[in-house]
Scaffold this active site. Structure first.
Site, mmCIF file in Angstrom:
data_model
loop_
_atom_site.group_PDB
_atom_site.id
_atom_site.type_symbol
_atom_site.label_atom_id
_atom_site.label_comp_id
_atom_site.label_asym_id
_atom_site.label_seq_id
_atom_site.Cartn_x
_atom_site.Cartn_y
_atom_site.Cartn_z
ATOM 1 N N ASP A 14 -21.207 -19.031 18.887
ATOM 2 C CA ASP A 14 -22.021 -18.595 17.748
ATOM 3 C C ASP A 14 -22.323 -17.111 17.912
ATOM 4 O O ASP A 14 -22.228 -16.562 19.014
ATOM 5 C CB ASP A 14 -23.332 -19.387 17.661
ATOM 6 C CG ASP A 14 -24.148 -18.970 16.437
ATOM 7 O OD1 ASP A 14 -23.563 -18.898 15.327
ATOM 8 O OD2 ASP A 14 -25.340 -18.660 16.569
ATOM 9 N N SER A 15 -22.702 -16.490 16.807
ATOM 10 C CA SER A 15 -23.084 -15.074 16.865
ATOM 11 C C SER A 15 -24.369 -14.883 17.673
ATOM 12 O O SER A 15 -24.677 -13.764 18.070
ATOM 13 C CB SER A 15 -23.271 -14.541 15.447
ATOM 14 O OG SER A 15 -24.248 -15.322 14.775
ATOM 15 N N TYR A 46 -23.969 -11.488 12.421
ATOM 16 C CA TYR A 46 -22.635 -11.302 11.855
ATOM 17 C C TYR A 46 -22.689 -11.284 10.316
ATOM 18 O O TYR A 46 -21.826 -10.714 9.670
ATOM 19 C CB TYR A 46 -21.708 -12.446 12.277
ATOM 20 C CG TYR A 46 -21.113 -12.342 13.670
ATOM 21 C CD1 TYR A 46 -21.590 -11.446 14.614
ATOM 22 C CD2 TYR A 46 -20.041 -13.165 14.026
ATOM 23 C CE1 TYR A 46 -21.029 -11.375 15.890
ATOM 24 C CE2 TYR A 46 -19.466 -13.094 15.283
ATOM 25 C CZ TYR A 46 -19.963 -12.206 16.220
ATOM 26 O OH TYR A 46 -19.400 -12.138 17.466
ATOM 27 N N GLY A 47 -23.695 -11.966 9.766
ATOM 28 C CA GLY A 47 -23.762 -12.157 8.298
ATOM 29 C C GLY A 47 -23.557 -10.898 7.481
ATOM 30 O O GLY A 47 -22.791 -10.899 6.515
ATOM 31 N N CYS A 77 -20.633 -20.965 14.295
ATOM 32 C CA CYS A 77 -21.140 -19.937 13.385
ATOM 33 C C CYS A 77 -20.396 -20.037 12.050
ATOM 34 O O CYS A 77 -19.161 -19.976 12.005
ATOM 35 C CB CYS A 77 -20.905 -18.565 14.010
ATOM 36 S SG CYS A 77 -21.417 -17.196 12.982
ATOM 37 N N ASN A 78 -21.164 -20.179 10.972
ATOM 38 C CA ASN A 78 -20.551 -20.294 9.641
ATOM 39 C C ASN A 78 -19.819 -19.018 9.258
ATOM 40 O O ASN A 78 -18.716 -19.055 8.716
ATOM 41 C CB ASN A 78 -21.627 -20.578 8.591
ATOM 42 C CG ASN A 78 -22.248 -21.938 8.771
ATOM 43 O OD1 ASN A 78 -21.900 -22.886 8.086
ATOM 44 N ND2 ASN A 78 -23.170 -22.063 9.703
ATOM 45 N N THR A 79 -20.449 -17.860 9.554
ATOM 46 C CA THR A 79 -19.830 -16.593 9.165
ATOM 47 C C THR A 79 -18.525 -16.390 9.937
ATOM 48 O O THR A 79 -17.507 -15.991 9.365
ATOM 49 C CB THR A 79 -20.804 -15.417 9.432
ATOM 50 O OG1 THR A 79 -22.085 -15.733 8.872
ATOM 51 C CG2 THR A 79 -20.298 -14.136 8.818
ATOM 52 N N GLU A 156 -35.548 -16.231 13.097
ATOM 53 C CA GLU A 156 -35.555 -15.692 14.475
ATOM 54 C C GLU A 156 -36.939 -15.195 14.867
ATOM 55 O O GLU A 156 -37.301 -15.193 16.037
ATOM 56 C CB GLU A 156 -34.524 -14.576 14.610
ATOM 57 C CG GLU A 156 -33.125 -15.092 14.406
ATOM 58 C CD GLU A 156 -32.155 -14.709 15.494
ATOM 59 O OE1 GLU A 156 -32.421 -13.762 16.226
ATOM 60 O OE2 GLU A 156 -31.110 -15.394 15.592
ATOM 61 N N CYS A 190 -25.482 -22.117 7.049
ATOM 62 C CA CYS A 190 -25.786 -21.132 8.088
ATOM 63 C C CYS A 190 -26.497 -21.861 9.226
ATOM 64 O O CYS A 190 -27.316 -22.753 8.981
ATOM 65 C CB CYS A 190 -26.688 -20.041 7.514
ATOM 66 S SG CYS A 190 -27.298 -18.883 8.754
ATOM 67 N N THR A 191 -26.165 -21.464 10.456
ATOM 68 C CA THR A 191 -26.716 -22.149 11.633
ATOM 69 C C THR A 191 -28.245 -22.217 11.654
ATOM 70 O O THR A 191 -28.813 -23.155 12.196
ATOM 71 C CB THR A 191 -26.290 -21.386 12.909
ATOM 72 O OG1 THR A 191 -26.505 -19.988 12.692
ATOM 73 C CG2 THR A 191 -24.853 -21.651 13.245
ATOM 74 N N HIS A 192 -28.900 -21.190 11.101
ATOM 75 C CA HIS A 192 -30.367 -21.123 11.214
ATOM 76 C C HIS A 192 -31.096 -21.981 10.174
ATOM 77 O O HIS A 192 -32.259 -22.300 10.361
ATOM 78 C CB HIS A 192 -30.846 -19.682 11.026
ATOM 79 C CG HIS A 192 -30.509 -18.782 12.164
ATOM 80 N ND1 HIS A 192 -29.216 -18.546 12.566
ATOM 81 C CD2 HIS A 192 -31.300 -18.057 12.996
ATOM 82 C CE1 HIS A 192 -29.225 -17.695 13.584
ATOM 83 N NE2 HIS A 192 -30.473 -17.389 13.863
HETATM 84 N N1 DGL Z 1 -24.593 -17.807 12.909
HETATM 85 C C1 DGL Z 1 -24.607 -17.172 11.609
HETATM 86 C C2 DGL Z 1 -24.045 -18.137 10.565
HETATM 87 O O1 DGL Z 1 -24.076 -19.338 10.736
HETATM 88 C C3 DGL Z 1 -25.987 -16.721 11.211
HETATM 89 C C4 DGL Z 1 -26.509 -15.554 12.008
HETATM 90 C C5 DGL Z 1 -25.704 -14.285 11.786
HETATM 91 O O2 DGL Z 1 -25.744 -13.692 10.687
HETATM 92 O O3 DGL Z 1 -25.011 -13.899 12.716
HETATM 93 O O4 DGL Z 1 -23.577 -17.705 9.547
#
Ligand code: DGL
Length: 283
Positions: A14-15, A46-47, A77-79, A156, A190-192
């Site tokens: 993940d990012s 990363y977004g 990580c989705n991104t 966060e 998104c993970t969060h």
């Molecule tokens: N992990 C990223 C996602 O799931 C979210 C956090 C980021 O922007 O890096 O898209």
């Protein structure tokens, strides 16, 4: 190649800390599987980053995970999945599971009206990966997506509920719901965002099912391990040494945010160095 009865770890990328939501589901579903998690905290988020940068950072991170002798990779990580899944598959000699397809499958299974909303980072929305994957799962589905750049920094910071969280979420979700009153499923892309599930569910109400990709990703990993005959043998193991967590960022900051979000003290977190830290783009 994964081997039958393969005791090697599952690599999870993940990012940053958000992918721990996916790791937690993997560990719940597959408790005998050792894992190694990498968060690229030095370069998170990363977004908002351009696609080619996300691709480069993801490949550098994945190279480290591959060097840890993993049997399978999960892009939590989705991104990173939206921007780099094909590149990672091209690079990896072990199977790679991303979160977008499992999330799309969860949304397609949940919707009755075939009107699905997706909330995600700017990068994930720009990639169009979720609408493409949902339409692949069910071509008759209408997908509306919305980038919610305030949510990752808010989560966060530990703002997961209460008046501030609710007002930020309302500002995103109410216009989205009004624009498509037939929407009956909201996919958290998104993970969060699963960490904000409580206020999100209150705002969208009973009419809308809120789904995410953590559960279906763990299912996809389980299916793949079974298909490959690559589940870890059931040997007695020490829990702590079974699960490694590494970050490219500051170990204490990682532990603080992870603890704030998950209420659980992590075992020893390893600090690793990869690539070059790059500033975020300015708007
Ligand atoms: N992990 C990223 C996602 O799931 C979210 C956090 C980021 O922007 O890096 O898209």
């Amino acid at each position: 190649m994964a081997q039958p009865g393969d005791g090697r770890s599952i690599g999870v990328f993940d990012s940053g800390v958000g992918g721990l939501t996916v790791l937690a589901e993997l560990r719940r579903r597959l408790p005998q599987e050792p894992t190694v998690y990498l968060g690229d905290n030095a370069r998170t988020p990363y977004g908002p980053r351009p696609a080619d940068e996300v691709r480069r950072f993801t490949l550098e991170s994945v190279d480290w995970l591959l060097s840890q002798d993993v049997k399978l990779l999960v892009l939590a990580c989705n991104t990173a999945t939206a921007r780099a899944l094909d590149d990672v598959r091209g690079r990896s000699d072990v199977p790679v599971v991303g979160v977008v397809r499992p999330g799309a499958v969860a949304a397609a299974a949940a919707t009755r009206s075939r009107h699905v909303g997706v909330i995600a980072t700017v990068g994930t929305v720009d990639s169009g990966a979720y609408p493409a994957a949902i339409v692949e799962a069910d071509p008759a589905t209408d997908v509306v997506q919305l980038a919610c750049p305030e949510l990752v920094p808010m989560a966060e910071a530990g703002i997961l509920d209460g008046r501030r969280a609710e007002s930020v979420l309302r500002a995103y979700l109410e216009p989205m719901l009004a624009a498509d009153p037939a929407m009956d499923t909201l996919l958290l892309g998104c993970t969060h965002y699963p960490l904000l599930r409580g206020p999100i569910e209150r705002i969208v109400g009973d009419r809308v099912a809120v789904v995410d990709s953590a559960f279906t990703t763990a299912l996809a990993v389980e299916d793949l391990l079974d298909a490959l005959g690559a589940r870890a043998p059931r040997a007695p193991r020490d829990e702590a040494s079974m699960h490694r967590v590494a970050t490219t960022g500051d170990v204490n900051a990682f532990m603080t945010v992870a603890e704030r979000l998950f209420g659980e003290r992590l075992p020893q977190v390893e600090a690793i160095e990869i690539g070059v830290v790059a500033p975020l783009p300015v708007d």
